[in-house]
Write a protein that holds these residues in place. Structure first.
Motif, PDB file in Angstrom:
ATOM      1  N   GLN A 131       0.823  -1.205   0.000  1.00  0.00           N
ATOM      2  CA  GLN A 131       0.000   0.000   0.000  1.00  0.00           C
ATOM      3  C   GLN A 131       0.860   1.259   0.000  1.00  0.00           C
ATOM      4  O   GLN A 131       0.489   2.276  -0.586  1.00  0.00           O
ATOM      5  N   HIS A 132       1.981   1.208   0.703  1.00  0.00           N
ATOM      6  CA  HIS A 132       2.810   2.398   0.876  1.00  0.00           C
ATOM      7  C   HIS A 132       3.812   2.599  -0.257  1.00  0.00           C
ATOM      8  O   HIS A 132       4.715   3.434  -0.144  1.00  0.00           O
TER       9      HIS A 132
ATOM     10  N   LEU B 115      -4.949   2.349   3.750  1.00  0.00           N
ATOM     11  CA  LEU B 115      -5.929   2.076   4.798  1.00  0.00           C
ATOM     12  C   LEU B 115      -5.200   1.354   5.915  1.00  0.00           C
ATOM     13  O   LEU B 115      -4.708   0.236   5.733  1.00  0.00           O
ATOM     14  N   GLY B 116      -5.073   2.019   7.062  1.00  0.00           N
ATOM     15  CA  GLY B 116      -4.334   1.468   8.191  1.00  0.00           C
ATOM     16  C   GLY B 116      -5.246   1.199   9.374  1.00  0.00           C
ATOM     17  O   GLY B 116      -6.291   1.840   9.531  1.00  0.00           O
ATOM     18  N   TYR B 117      -4.826   0.268  10.244  1.00  0.00           N
ATOM     19  CA  TYR B 117      -5.664  -0.209  11.342  1.00  0.00           C
ATOM     20  C   TYR B 117      -4.969   0.001  12.683  1.00  0.00           C
ATOM     21  O   TYR B 117      -3.771  -0.241  12.829  1.00  0.00           O
ATOM     22  N   THR B 118      -5.742   0.424  13.675  1.00  0.00           N
ATOM     23  CA  THR B 118      -5.229   0.734  14.995  1.00  0.00           C
ATOM     24  C   THR B 118      -5.104  -0.530  15.838  1.00  0.00           C
ATOM     25  O   THR B 118      -5.728  -1.565  15.545  1.00  0.00           O
ATOM     26  N   PRO B 119      -4.346  -0.474  16.943  1.00  0.00           N
ATOM     27  CA  PRO B 119      -4.356  -1.594  17.892  1.00  0.00           C
ATOM     28  C   PRO B 119      -5.757  -1.908  18.409  1.00  0.00           C
ATOM     29  O   PRO B 119      -6.093  -3.071  18.650  1.00  0.00           O
TER      30      PRO B 119
ATOM     31  N   PRO C 212      -0.123  -5.308   3.742  1.00  0.00           N
ATOM     32  CA  PRO C 212       0.069  -5.355   2.294  1.00  0.00           C
ATOM     33  C   PRO C 212      -1.294  -5.288   1.601  1.00  0.00           C
ATOM     34  O   PRO C 212      -2.338  -5.538   2.227  1.00  0.00           O
ATOM     35  N   ARG C 213      -1.285  -4.957   0.327  1.00  0.00           N
ATOM     36  CA  ARG C 213      -2.530  -4.778  -0.408  1.00  0.00           C
ATOM     37  C   ARG C 213      -3.447  -6.010  -0.293  1.00  0.00           C
ATOM     38  O   ARG C 213      -4.672  -5.889  -0.202  1.00  0.00           O
ATOM     39  N   SER C 214      -2.862  -7.201  -0.256  1.00  0.00           N
ATOM     40  CA  SER C 214      -3.660  -8.420  -0.208  1.00  0.00           C
ATOM     41  C   SER C 214      -4.444  -8.575   1.088  1.00  0.00           C
ATOM     42  O   SER C 214      -5.412  -9.335   1.146  1.00  0.00           O
ATOM     43  N   LEU C 215      -4.059  -7.850   2.147  1.00  0.00           N
ATOM     44  CA  LEU C 215      -4.726  -7.951   3.448  1.00  0.00           C
ATOM     45  C   LEU C 215      -5.320  -6.619   3.906  1.00  0.00           C
ATOM     46  O   LEU C 215      -5.678  -6.465   5.065  1.00  0.00           O
TER      47      LEU C 215
END
Length: 446
Positions: free
Chosen positions: A57-58, A140-144, A433-436
């Motif tokens: 993604q990055h 798209l990032g996810y928090t703890p 990664p894009r796949s997840l």
């Protein structure tokens, strides 16, 4: 939300204000301005072949332009859109997947339908817009807090602690919603349209029909939405905002008046990529949102003093920087001698540079962070959204400790730029990664 007064603002300032407001009315006004201005070239379309896109993604750098010194030029306009998993997006069998945490909707693990919907919506963006600043790049990032809903834990290869205050003088709020969508483009209308399309307010994007949107998957936190800009001339166009002085240099890409993101003092995308485990190919992201006491920075200090505090006293004495950092080319100019002389600078000059302190965290001469931060005037006050990518959050914390300079015998006003920055929010994220990227479980291999 009320739109800004067009008659009172320059074109650049008006467009910036529209991105900050967001929404359909702002997009319509932005499109009217761009049709009348110089942003009339068609936005390049994306691709129907997902395999042609990078696995990370990055992965932005190879798709971005560079300045004459080889430094990556970030997209001009940015939006950080915070979201939480909607109650209807949970798995009906979450009791078995999330254990006792599934007693409330907010802790329910996402369903496979929600994952498919999320991926379809993101793929629509990639079909509509070229993966580049001329089109659109995003993460798209996810928090703890998001991963806490799962019975399994994140693998040891992922260093993602909950955010915390990192100095005694700060008391920030924390990003404890589920995820953060980062949209970035050189075109302000693209940033606005992409957000509108993802959340159900448009039927098409750049000629591409929308198959679905995220309205049934995520709820937006509009009160925590953040926006910003980077690029020569953009900060100087914000002098209509209280606290942004007329003395911001015309060619400065950031509000504090100097270039940043030098190629040789940035980590590579390879360096910040997780290299093992199920999330290999991803990275971690830290976002600090801060206010800048910009009127004091420009009103109290002269150029020599600002260079000393931002870079080092040697940079100022030897006139290494230029007006906005143009003389530095592709490096901050902090050498091994400069790093070693931080204590001497504090003792002999009564001042130590921000870059001089941060460089102490290099490993074998290599910086651990890839910065993609940008200036802001959210809330009608000057600030910075400091966005850093690194393999693990511990690396960011180590660099931040070096920036603090707690072991240096120097006054707060002369300890780099700490005296001028006030952190009001921190957040840590995993960028899979894009796949997840579409609602990943904590333990994908299980």
């Amino acid at each position: 939300m009320t739109l800004p007064d067009r008659s009172a603002l320059s074109r650049r300032a008006y467009v910036r204000a529209l991105v900050a407001v967001g929404g359909g009315a702002a997009l319509s006004a932005c499109l009217d301005v761009t049709r009348d201005g110089d942003d009339t070239d068609p936005v390049p379309s994306g691709t129907d072949d997902p395999d042609s896109l990078p696995a990370r993604q990055h992965a932005w750098n190879e798709f971005s332009s560079r300045d004459e010194d080889g430094n990556v030029q970030l997209p001009a306009h940015h939006a950080l859109v915070p979201v939480s998993l909607a109650s209807g997006a949970g798995d009906a069998d979450a009791d078995t997947e999330a254990g006792a945490a599934a007693e409330s909707d907010s802790a329910t693990a996402p369903s496979e339908d929600a994952r498919r919907t999320t991926e379809t919506a993101l793929r629509t963006l990639e079909r509509a817009y070229e993966w580049s600043p001329e089109g659109l790049v995003f993460t798209l990032g996810y928090t703890p807090a998001y991963f806490d809903r799962f019975e399994g834990s994140l693998p040891d290869s992922v260093d993602l602690p909950a955010p915390e205050a990192l100095t005694a003088r700060e008391d920030p709020a924390f990003d404890e919603f589920d995820a953060l969508l980062h949209l970035a483009s050189d075109r302000p209308d693209v940033v606005l349209a992409a957000e509108e399309g993802l959340f159900g307010d448009r039927d098409e994007l750049n000629g591409t029909d929308l198959e679905t949107d995220l309205t049934g998957v995520f709820d937006r936190h509009d009160d925590r939405r953040r926006t910003g800009f980077v690029g020569a001339g953009l900060p100087a166009s914000k002098t209509d905002v209280p606290g942004v002085p007329e003395s911001v240099p015309e060619d400065a890409p950031f509000l504090m008046g100097f270039r940043s993101g030098f190629a040789r003092t940035q980590a590579s995308e390879d360096r910040v990529t997780i290299d093992a485990g199920p999330f290999a190919g991803g990275t971690t992201q830290h976002v600090s949102s801060m206010d800048i006491q910009l009127d004091v920075w420009f009103g109290q200090d002269n150029h020599h003093q600002r260079v000393s505090k931002l870079f080092s006293p040697t940079h100022a004495a030897d006139e290494l920087v230029g007006e906005v950092g143009d003389e530095l080319a592709d490096t901050s100019g902090v050498t091994d001698d400069g790093i070693a002389s931080a204590e001497a600078a504090a003792r002999e000059h009564g001042v130590v540079g921000h870059a001089q302190k941060a460089a102490q965290a290099r490993e074998d001469g290599n910086p651990p962070l890839l910065r993609r931060d940008f200036s802001t005037v959210d809330g009608d006050r000057p600030g910075q959204h400091f966005l850093a990518l690194q393999r693990g959050i511990g690396e960011f914390v180590r660099v931040r400790e070096a920036m603090t300079g707690a072991d240096l015998d120097v006054s707060s006003a002369n300890n780099g730029i700490l005296h001028y920055l006030f952190v009001n929010r921190r957040g840590n994220y995993l960028l899979p990664p894009r796949s997840l990227r579409a609602l990943p479980p904590a333990a994908p291999n299980s």
